[in-house]
Design a protein around this motif. Structure first.
Motif, PDB file in Angstrom:
ATOM      1  N   PHE A  66      75.958  37.949 -21.471  1.00  0.00           N
ATOM      2  CA  PHE A  66      74.971  38.880 -20.919  1.00  0.00           C
ATOM      3  C   PHE A  66      75.283  40.331 -21.289  1.00  0.00           C
ATOM      4  O   PHE A  66      74.388  41.172 -21.303  1.00  0.00           O
ATOM      5  CB  PHE A  66      74.828  38.668 -19.415  1.00  0.00           C
ATOM      6  N   GLY A  67      76.553  40.611 -21.624  1.00  0.00           N
ATOM      7  CA  GLY A  67      76.848  41.911 -22.201  1.00  0.00           C
ATOM      8  C   GLY A  67      76.193  42.075 -23.556  1.00  0.00           C
ATOM      9  O   GLY A  67      75.670  43.147 -23.895  1.00  0.00           O
ATOM     10  N   MET A  68      76.202  41.006 -24.354  1.00  0.00           N
ATOM     11  CA  MET A  68      75.517  41.043 -25.650  1.00  0.00           C
ATOM     12  C   MET A  68      74.017  41.232 -25.470  1.00  0.00           C
ATOM     13  O   MET A  68      73.381  42.040 -26.171  1.00  0.00           O
ATOM     14  CB  MET A  68      75.775  39.752 -26.421  1.00  0.00           C
ATOM     15  N   LEU A  69      73.428  40.483 -24.538  1.00  0.00           N
ATOM     16  CA  LEU A  69      71.989  40.585 -24.319  1.00  0.00           C
ATOM     17  C   LEU A  69      71.607  41.992 -23.863  1.00  0.00           C
ATOM     18  O   LEU A  69      70.608  42.561 -24.326  1.00  0.00           O
ATOM     19  CB  LEU A  69      71.543  39.545 -23.288  1.00  0.00           C
ATOM     20  N   GLU A  70      72.397  42.553 -22.954  1.00  0.00           N
ATOM     21  CA  GLU A  70      72.117  43.905 -22.474  1.00  0.00           C
ATOM     22  C   GLU A  70      72.258  44.918 -23.609  1.00  0.00           C
ATOM     23  O   GLU A  70      71.489  45.875 -23.692  1.00  0.00           O
ATOM     24  CB  GLU A  70      73.062  44.254 -21.320  1.00  0.00           C
ATOM     25  N   ALA A  71      73.229  44.707 -24.507  1.00  0.00           N
ATOM     26  CA  ALA A  71      73.390  45.613 -25.646  1.00  0.00           C
ATOM     27  C   ALA A  71      72.189  45.553 -26.579  1.00  0.00           C
ATOM     28  O   ALA A  71      71.802  46.553 -27.189  1.00  0.00           O
ATOM     29  CB  ALA A  71      74.671  45.272 -26.408  1.00  0.00           C
ATOM     30  N   MET A  72      71.579  44.370 -26.698  1.00  0.00           N
ATOM     31  CA  MET A  72      70.416  44.215 -27.574  1.00  0.00           C
ATOM     32  C   MET A  72      69.127  44.714 -26.928  1.00  0.00           C
ATOM     33  O   MET A  72      68.203  45.128 -27.628  1.00  0.00           O
ATOM     34  CB  MET A  72      70.259  42.741 -27.968  1.00  0.00           C
ATOM     35  N   ALA A  73      69.055  44.664 -25.600  1.00  0.00           N
ATOM     36  CA  ALA A  73      67.830  45.087 -24.898  1.00  0.00           C
ATOM     37  C   ALA A  73      68.225  45.859 -23.644  1.00  0.00           C
ATOM     38  O   ALA A  73      68.103  45.362 -22.527  1.00  0.00           O
ATOM     39  CB  ALA A  73      66.971  43.880 -24.546  1.00  0.00           C
ATOM     40  N   PRO A  74      68.731  47.082 -23.805  1.00  0.00           N
ATOM     41  CA  PRO A  74      69.228  47.845 -22.654  1.00  0.00           C
ATOM     42  C   PRO A  74      68.153  48.028 -21.580  1.00  0.00           C
ATOM     43  O   PRO A  74      67.009  48.358 -21.883  1.00  0.00           O
ATOM     44  CB  PRO A  74      69.614  49.198 -23.268  1.00  0.00           C
ATOM     45  N   GLY A  75      68.562  47.771 -20.333  1.00  0.00           N
ATOM     46  CA  GLY A  75      67.652  47.975 -19.213  1.00  0.00           C
ATOM     47  C   GLY A  75      66.616  46.896 -19.017  1.00  0.00           C
ATOM     48  O   GLY A  75      65.722  47.046 -18.180  1.00  0.00           O
TER      49      GLY A  75
END
Length: 355
Positions: free
Chosen positions: A101-110
């Motif tokens: 989920f850190g990767m996902l957040e990095a790809m789509a912040p917020g």
């Protein structure tokens, strides 16, 4: 934390949950493609968020890994929040979930939500294969605290994982000498019991209650959550969401037929026959015993099915009773086309803003 607010004419935010549904006569690939199309429609039609559930060993549900689907949907959508509703944490190592989920957040912040639950999302044998002896009741609180610590990169001195870091995350930003602009995914606590309500309140996290699974006491759970809520850095005041099963059509009879396919899948699961979405004609032709008919009727009636106006009336009645911030439509009958058309009808009814 980015929290949604009502849009259009509804007094609550409106969202969608799906499970990668695939009925009899449809491949897993087709079911997942339909889920992508449904997410695109929800994004375009102004819904607040699109979540996927984690289930295993169920023929009717293909999205066994919500993070994989979220990664795909990031590229397919523009503004809608994407999330797991949820990740069944005892099935996984907390560090792995923090990294995914850190990767996902990095790809789509917020735009990323991480809903957490302790149920297995499957039958006992499959749960044993997934968990390798992990007891959810005993381990869940510890796993949850580990996950939050990995996401924040804040273990106390002396903790064995003090020097273990989830990447991407705050530690990587510090090492690379770049500002940490992300606060990580929004964490939601999921459940349908006082246990989950109290845990969400103690942690100061938003709470999502699942009404689609049975006659759980939502009123008590919400009361306990609100009474015992402790403000946190993540959330200053209680935030609530209710998910409800839904089937919407201009033709109320067709909506009921769709709802009954899901009810039949529940009956099959209770009879240990496997969660399978049969076509409406097969469901109608099924020769049920009195007890089986009672189960079919109960789950069909629990679904918010009918015309957009009829469904909206039930949603608004539920809102008046519970005063939740958000209502989430759980779709997933045999017809994915009806699911997509149905959320469009609800968007029209509430004049949700087009993206």
């Amino acid at each position: 934390m980015q929290l949604g607010r009502p849009a259009g004419t509804a007094p609550f935010a409106l969202s969608v949950l799906a499970g990668g549904g695939t009925g009899v006569g449809k491949t897993a690939g087709q079911g997942l493609a339909d889920t992508v199309a449904l997410a695109r429609a929800a994004d375009r039609r102004g819904f607040q968020r699109f979540w996927m559930s984690e289930h295993h060993a169920m023929a009717a549900l293909s999205a066994s890994s919500p993070p994989l689907m979220i990664a795909r949907l990031i590229a397919e959508t523009a503004r809608i929040r994407l999330g797991a509703g949820g990740v069944m944490l005892p099935n996984h190592a907390p560090l792995l979930i923090a990294e995914q989920f850190g990767m996902l957040e990095a790809m789509a912040p917020g735009r990323i939500d991480l809903g957490l639950g302790r149920a297995p999302g499957t039958d006992g044998a499959t749960a044993a294969a997934l968990r390798r002896g992990v007891d959810a009741n005993d381990s869940f609180p510890q796993q949850l605290l580990e996950l939050l610590s990995f996401l924040d990169d804040e273990f106390p001195p002396g903790h064995p994982y003090r020097n273990v870091h989830a990447v991407p995350g705050p530690w990587q930003a510090a090492e690379n000498r770049v500002p940490e602009t992300s606060t990580g995914p929004d964490i939601w606590m999921l459940g349908s019991s006082p246990y989950s309500a109290r845990l969400a309140a103690r942690l100061g996290r938003p709470y999502a209650f699942a009404l689609q699974f049975g006659d759980a006491d939502v009123d008590t759970a919400l009361r306990l959550y609100r009474q015992e809520f402790r403000p946190s850095e993540a959330l200053a005041e209680p935030r609530t969401l209710l998910s409800v099963p839904a089937a919407i059509s201009e033709d109320p009879a067709e909506a009921e037929r769709q709802a009954r396919t899901s009810a039949m899948a529940m009956l099959r699961m209770f009879q240990r026959e496997g969660y399978l979405l049969l076509p409406p004609d097969e469901v109608e032709a099924y020769s049920a015993t009195t007890q089986q008919q009672q189960i079919l009727d109960a789950y069909t009636n629990r679904s918010f099915h009918g015309t957009p106006t009829a469904v909206a009336d039930r949603l608004e009645s539920l809102y008046e009773r519970t005063r939740v911030d958000e209502l989430m439509l759980v779709v997933g009958g045999h017809s994915s086309a009806l699911d997509e058309h149905g959320i469009g009808l609800m968007a029209d009814h509430y004049d949700l803003p087009l993206a």
